[in-house]
Design a protein around this motif. Structure first.
Motif, short mmCIF file in Angstrom:
data_model
loop_
_atom_site.label_atom_id
_atom_site.label_comp_id
_atom_site.label_asym_id
_atom_site.label_seq_id
_atom_site.Cartn_x
_atom_site.Cartn_y
_atom_site.Cartn_z
N GLU A 1 -3.53 -1.62 -13.78
CA GLU A 1 -2.25 -1.85 -13.10
C GLU A 1 -2.14 -0.99 -11.85
OE1 GLU A 1 0.87 -1.20 -15.93
OE2 GLU A 1 0.29 -2.92 -17.15
N ALA B 1 -4.39 -2.41 -9.21
CA ALA B 1 -3.82 -3.64 -8.66
C ALA B 1 -2.74 -3.31 -7.63
CB ALA B 1 -3.27 -4.51 -9.78
N LYS B 2 -1.89 -2.33 -7.94
CA LYS B 2 -0.85 -1.92 -7.00
C LYS B 2 -1.48 -1.35 -5.73
CE LYS B 2 2.79 -1.06 -10.35
NZ LYS B 2 3.65 -0.06 -11.00
N THR B 3 -2.53 -0.56 -5.88
CA THR B 3 -3.22 0.01 -4.72
C THR B 3 -3.82 -1.09 -3.86
OG1 THR B 3 -3.74 2.02 -5.97
CG2 THR B 3 -5.04 1.59 -4.00
N LEU B 4 -4.44 -2.07 -4.50
CA LEU B 4 -5.02 -3.19 -3.76
C LEU B 4 -3.95 -4.00 -3.03
CD1 LEU B 4 -7.77 -4.43 -6.24
CD2 LEU B 4 -8.08 -3.26 -4.07
N GLU B 5 -2.79 -4.18 -3.67
CA GLU B 5 -1.69 -4.88 -3.02
C GLU B 5 -1.21 -4.11 -1.79
OE1 GLU B 5 1.34 -5.46 -5.96
OE2 GLU B 5 0.12 -6.87 -7.12
N GLU B 6 -1.12 -2.79 -1.91
CA GLU B 6 -0.71 -1.96 -0.77
C GLU B 6 -1.72 -2.05 0.37
OE1 GLU B 6 -0.22 1.94 -2.39
OE2 GLU B 6 1.57 1.39 -3.54
N ALA C 1 -3.78 -4.54 0.93
CA ALA C 1 -3.69 -5.90 1.49
C ALA C 1 -2.49 -6.02 2.42
CB ALA C 1 -3.60 -6.92 0.37
N ARG C 2 -1.34 -5.46 2.03
CA ARG C 2 -0.14 -5.50 2.89
C ARG C 2 -0.39 -4.75 4.19
NH1 ARG C 2 2.88 -5.15 -1.85
NH2 ARG C 2 2.88 -2.88 -1.77
N GLU D 1 -2.70 -6.76 6.37
CA GLU D 1 -1.98 -7.90 6.93
C GLU D 1 -1.08 -7.45 8.09
OE1 GLU D 1 0.93 -11.60 5.63
OE2 GLU D 1 0.46 -10.05 4.17
#
Length: 72
Positions: free
Chosen positions: A18, A21-26, A28-29, A32
């Motif tokens: 988890e 996953a949060k680190t990867l989302e950060e 990716a944001r 972007e």
């Protein structure tokens, strides 16, 4: 009793997944956001180049006409 260490290990693994996953989302944001900023910069630069080209063509023509009239 042997299940308890496995349960704790699985819980730690889930927590780590988890967190990753949060680190990867950060990431990716952030990427972007950087990509959008680069795209906006590129569009501005292209617009400036088009403006310079548009303004430069009449100016160049005027200079050529001016020089041609002075040559006679």
């Amino acid at each position: 009793m042997t299940d308890q260490p496995n349960i704790e290990r699985l819980a730690r693994i889930e927590t780590n997944i988890e967190r990753m996953a949060k680190t990867l989302e950060e990431i990716a944001r952030d990427h972007e956001h950087r990509l959008r900023a680069l795209e906006a910069s590129e569009q501005r630069n292209t617009g400036v180049l088009k403006l310079v080209a548009w303004l430069g063509a009449p100016t160049t023509a005027a200079v050529i006409v001016f020089l041609a009239t002075k040559a006679h």
